[in-house]
Design an enzyme around this catalytic site. Sequence first.
Site, PDB file in Angstrom:
ATOM      1  N   HIS A  16      19.773 -19.986  -6.784  1.00 41.07           N
ATOM      2  CA  HIS A  16      19.008 -20.621  -5.686  1.00 41.07           C
ATOM      3  C   HIS A  16      17.796 -21.091  -6.321  1.00 41.07           C
ATOM      4  CE1 HIS A  16      22.083 -19.569  -2.754  1.00 41.07           C
ATOM      5  NE2 HIS A  16      22.034 -18.574  -3.235  1.00 41.07           N
ATOM      6  N   LYS A  44      10.325 -19.509   8.730  1.00 40.99           N
ATOM      7  CA  LYS A  44      11.202 -20.566   8.927  1.00 40.99           C
ATOM      8  C   LYS A  44      11.649 -21.189  10.292  1.00 40.99           C
ATOM      9  CE  LYS A  44      13.674 -20.673   4.393  1.00 40.99           C
ATOM     10  NZ  LYS A  44      12.854 -19.900   3.319  1.00 40.99           N
ATOM     11  N   ARG A  69       2.464 -26.528  -0.933  1.00 39.81           N
ATOM     12  CA  ARG A  69       1.781 -26.413  -2.110  1.00 39.81           C
ATOM     13  C   ARG A  69       2.308 -27.301  -2.932  1.00 39.81           C
ATOM     14  NH1 ARG A  69       6.344 -24.891  -4.662  1.00 39.81           N
ATOM     15  NH2 ARG A  69       7.672 -23.406  -3.384  1.00 39.81           N
ATOM     16  N   GLU A 124      23.026 -20.733   9.688  1.00 43.15           N
ATOM     17  CA  GLU A 124      23.143 -22.290   9.627  1.00 43.15           C
ATOM     18  C   GLU A 124      24.470 -22.410   9.227  1.00 43.15           C
ATOM     19  OE1 GLU A 124      18.895 -23.939   7.775  1.00 43.15           O
ATOM     20  OE2 GLU A 124      20.418 -24.113   6.552  1.00 43.15           O
TER      21      GLU A 124
END
Lengths: 171, 171, 509, 509
Positions: D239, D119, D296, D204
């Site tokens: 999530h 990430k 993907r 974040e």
Amino acid sequence: MPQHYLVTIDEQEFDIEVEFVGEGYRVTVNGNEHLVRRFDMESVHSLMLVDHMSYEAFVRGNGEQGQRSVFMLGREIDAHIEDYNLAQLKKAAGMSGPGAVDTTVKAPMPGLVIDIKVSPGDTVSKGQALCIVEAMKMENVIKAPADGTVKAVPAKTGSSVEKGDVLIDIE
Amino acid sequence: MPQHYLVTIDEQEFDIEVEFVGEGYRVTVNGNEHLVRRFDMESVHSLMLVDHMSYEAFVRGNGEQGQRSVFMLGREIDAHIEDYNLAQLKKAAGMSGPGAVDTTVKAPMPGLVIDIKVSPGDTVSKGQALCIVEAMKMENVIKAPADGTVKAVPAKTGSSVEKGDVLIDIE
Amino acid sequence: MTRKIKKILIANRGEIAVRVMRACRDLDIKSVAVFSECDSTAFHVRIADEAYPIGPSPSNESYLVFDNIIEAARKSGADAIHPGYGFLSENSAFAKRCEEEGLVFIGPKPDTIALLGDKLQAREAARRAGLPLVPGEDIGDVTDTQAALAKAEEIGFPVLVKAAAGGGGKGMRVVNKAEDFEEALQRASSEAKSAFGDGRVFLERYLTHPRHVEIQIMADEHGNVIYLGERECSIQRRHQKVIEESPSPIMTPELRKKMGEAAVSIARETGYLNAGTVEFMVDQDLSFYFLEVNTRLQVEHPVTEMVTGLDLVKGQVYVAEGKELPYGQSDVKLRGHAIECRIYAEDPDSGFMPSTGTLSNYRQPAGPGVRVDAGVTIGSQIPIYYDPMVAKMVVWGSTREEAIGRCKRALEEYRIAGVKTTIGFHQTVLNNERFVAGDISTRFLEEEYPDNKYIVLDDETRRAAAMAVALDKFANERRITLGRRENQIPEQSRWVNVHRRLNLKRMGG
Amino acid sequence: MTRKIKKILIANRGEIAVRVMRACRDLDIKSVAVFSECDSTAFHVRIADEAYPIGPSPSNESYLVFDNIIEAARKSGADAIHPGYGFLSENSAFAKRCEEEGLVFIGPKPDTIALLGDKLQAREAARRAGLPLVPGEDIGDVTDTQAALAKAEEIGFPVLVKAAAGGGGKGMRVVNKAEDFEEALQRASSEAKSAFGDGRVFLERYLTHPRHVEIQIMADEHGNVIYLGERECSIQRRHQKVIEESPSPIMTPELRKKMGEAAVSIARETGYLNAGTVEFMVDQDLSFYFLEVNTRLQVEHPVTEMVTGLDLVKGQVYVAEGKELPYGQSDVKLRGHAIECRIYAEDPDSGFMPSTGTLSNYRQPAGPGVRVDAGVTIGSQIPIYYDPMVAKMVVWGSTREEAIGRCKRALEEYRIAGVKTTIGFHQTVLNNERFVAGDISTRFLEEEYPDNKYIVLDDETRRAAAMAVALDKFANERRITLGRRENQIPEQSRWVNVHRRLNLKRMGG
């Protein structure tokens, strides 16, 4: 103990030996060996992995001894199975094999006989129209399975028939 | 002879009488009469026409006595059924009805116990996390079904459990 | 004047009843099924909101009985009736009866149905609307065979004798030469008389390699009439369509516009309302001729839905509510290619003989681009009383090539056990080079398969089938032998047994 | 340099394996299934052309074992491997291994997978490509909590702590105030370390009502990179996406172009190849922020297929063959609206607890606009070892309203018995006014269903269910009573029995 069968499809003969082995079945078809894993699923339904090729097959008897219907790849395939040795004996004795013609013409579905085109004593040739049976709002022409002479006509115009009722007898 | 049942769904009670009549069943639900035609289809599967309203329903027992799962309109509905008179007797005797809380916390699916958050003697309140069971790559928090005190903890961290195994006992 | 339809009775059975009910549910309209005795657990009854029995199994004692259907509508409180196709869908007397009973009949007005149901009157209407007609002649009186023969010779042989009230190939004869004319004329007329109660016939020039191409139209009460592209329906057996596609492989935007506008003209000429189909023959030089108008939803309407993205049944309901069509001609845009295969319970290799029985297995294909409109599910019975179509398998692809590929895949995925079906027939046609090239006509099947033999198995499939039969017998014989031992084990799921048996085998069992 | 792929091994199971196999069949490419012990009769094995066992049921002994999969590829003679999603699909080491073995890995290059799988590196690449990022900071060393807290305060609370190697919500914490920060940081890091073997985290800014909107991209070896519209995936539980749609209700052509071009930029920056998804958060003011790239095929790719008319798996194969994409940016046209509901074997009202068992009934919805990609069929077992998704139900409509209507209809038609499913949950959400208005965010479920109670039965349904239970018991009791009498009758089909029983009843029995 291996079992030995003769399977006939579309007049093509398959000489098949089957025996259990560690991982599944060893199936020898006309001399070629295959390893087959087979899984029962619902009732008549099975999955076969033939040398890893995947097939879903449904096998069921369709009325007469030795006759089978195989449902595979969206199709229904008619087959005949017999003990191999018995089949050889029959052949040697000149007895009719599975390819022989059934000279009794039976109703293929329930319906109403609306027309009979032959009478006892008539000579008929293979494919000739014998009678007409109405079912599902359609007229279905019943044809002669082989050349021969009409022996008897049990069917009557205007009468209802069940599936399997003899319509015409040919010899 | 009419039969009399008490069916409970989401804590709502249905007093239901059933009897055969000429065209189907007469079903009286909390005093309202319905004419029901019912057709068995595959195994647990049936079609009900309730005053002509069409329902496909699948009913099956789900383990415990009187507990049923009904599959209808894309949903699974939990229900409980009991003989009506028996249920009234039990109520009169102050015995627990179907709405009563089961204080034995069982594994809802096979899995691996990865964390236990309570010990015998702990006071727990309804909805409090008791332990975590991993299944299908997900951690599932098992919560207390009611307020109470932990009596025993048969589950062990790191051990596998089968569906229905007792994890925590609360009283 | 608009009215809100809240509950629709579907006066039909099978896949089309299910199709209409799905549209009702999408629109939040209640659906009412009717069913004959043998249909009490039929799929359309299971899908409906409500269901009413309407009599014994033969359709003339149930699905065709006005009173029984009207009574079910009354009891259920339905405010509209959708007739589907077949049965009462093109029966103007039934449409009129609905009107009288204050029920909305979802279709054209009774007069339009009556007019277009008569082939001679329809031909006249087409002529007035300026549509091209196959050269032909009306024969008032079939007793004057000499006059009729003279007309036939004027048209030129081969000539087609057609029943005025006909449909489905009944009362139709192709006559190649003058000698055969008289007998053909008499037979066609008597067949028409017994089938439709109307012996009138007419003559048409017989086109040798025509395509059957039809235009879908939709018309509302506000004067809007639009066309929704075409369907190519040339693959026919016994004059019945079996594979349909949209667009037609030969279509050009210019021809589509010409044919579409011709279809709109006859709709305007006849005061047409709701969905309908104008059928044409298209000759090899792309000239086209009016055939007839079907005043109902067609079996093959899904191919149009898939390329236009429009729901025709919803459109029918909007129009029946008196609303204006929510789309105009310029909103109709075709995308990709759709093919429909009609799956019949029939044996293709025995002259498409119907096959009855119970579906001991039924699994539909699914996945990208596949739509199946079925009237059955696992366990369904195929009764002898009705049309033997069990489902329509429709696929969409961004090109005709992609659609054919998906169609072949979906046919292979289909699992139907218990009755013979036309799946193998479709597989054969979809692999036919002429079909793949789009080189088809209504004579395609007789030209390509003159001996009516469609199912050709490849060696690999035949060998696998033979093995399946042998293994089945072997396993059954073994099961009998093992029976006693297996009885010791308490009942478990069949699946567990399979795994256990497999393990036994692994251990040398 | 192009190469022809003739046989593809699908290193996956369930619906995605079936999906890829269908594309193979459409392309006339042979498909090879691999299966663990408990999957020997799984649906993907039945759909494949060939099938190979690869080990015991736990995925780390079968579907995740490089050697077993490579060996199956060798034995079958496959020339390419499609990884599906999950399992090895984003494993750069596996992609590299395929390369070394001379097998085409259908996906991006190993380096791209590695880069975008981290990430922090992905964030850097996005920054270089000029994509907007959520204000945030890398925390190298989680032991220096004071420095980390300072960074968090700089960003401003609420702040999100995320694992660098994360996914699926693991190693993620929302922190609302400074006091909670240290503990959350430690827990996120240790969770990440145990889940991914990598304890690095970053911070974040936490958007309070963001939407999750993602762009589908496709890139070939010839430098063509295009975007294929967006997917709105804001409806999430734990999530994880559960309902996805395309287009997003808030999308405008301008925003789509901006986000699409941003997605293409990061693809170009990272030398991206094949299909991929660039995920963004979109704030209420329609400003958007880069989230991550999934290297993907996504679970939710069918909604894109249905609105673009393009087959993404076929596209993946073309690109893997070294061919140029058969369509450019201007060929990508969106039509109508598609919605996907993921059908999980889970109990929505028990915190989406997985439910295992055998599907004693399984009937999929069908008809207009419905596509079901399933990994199961009737009789299938839902094993405990894998993700509990059984199928994806995807519907298309010409408008979002039509799509929602069809979606509700299709959910009602679904019949699954044997396990609890999320069907009732979807029915609830599809009837939610905010959902219908398109007013959603990733916090939708927690806001609308704070007590995690989704299944609300109406009175009519509850009463019908109660009757079903009573009648079932009544019939069973009666069956026992009638048992002796029924034994006199020879075995007949269950159907005949039903009719006979009914007749008995009619006669007053």
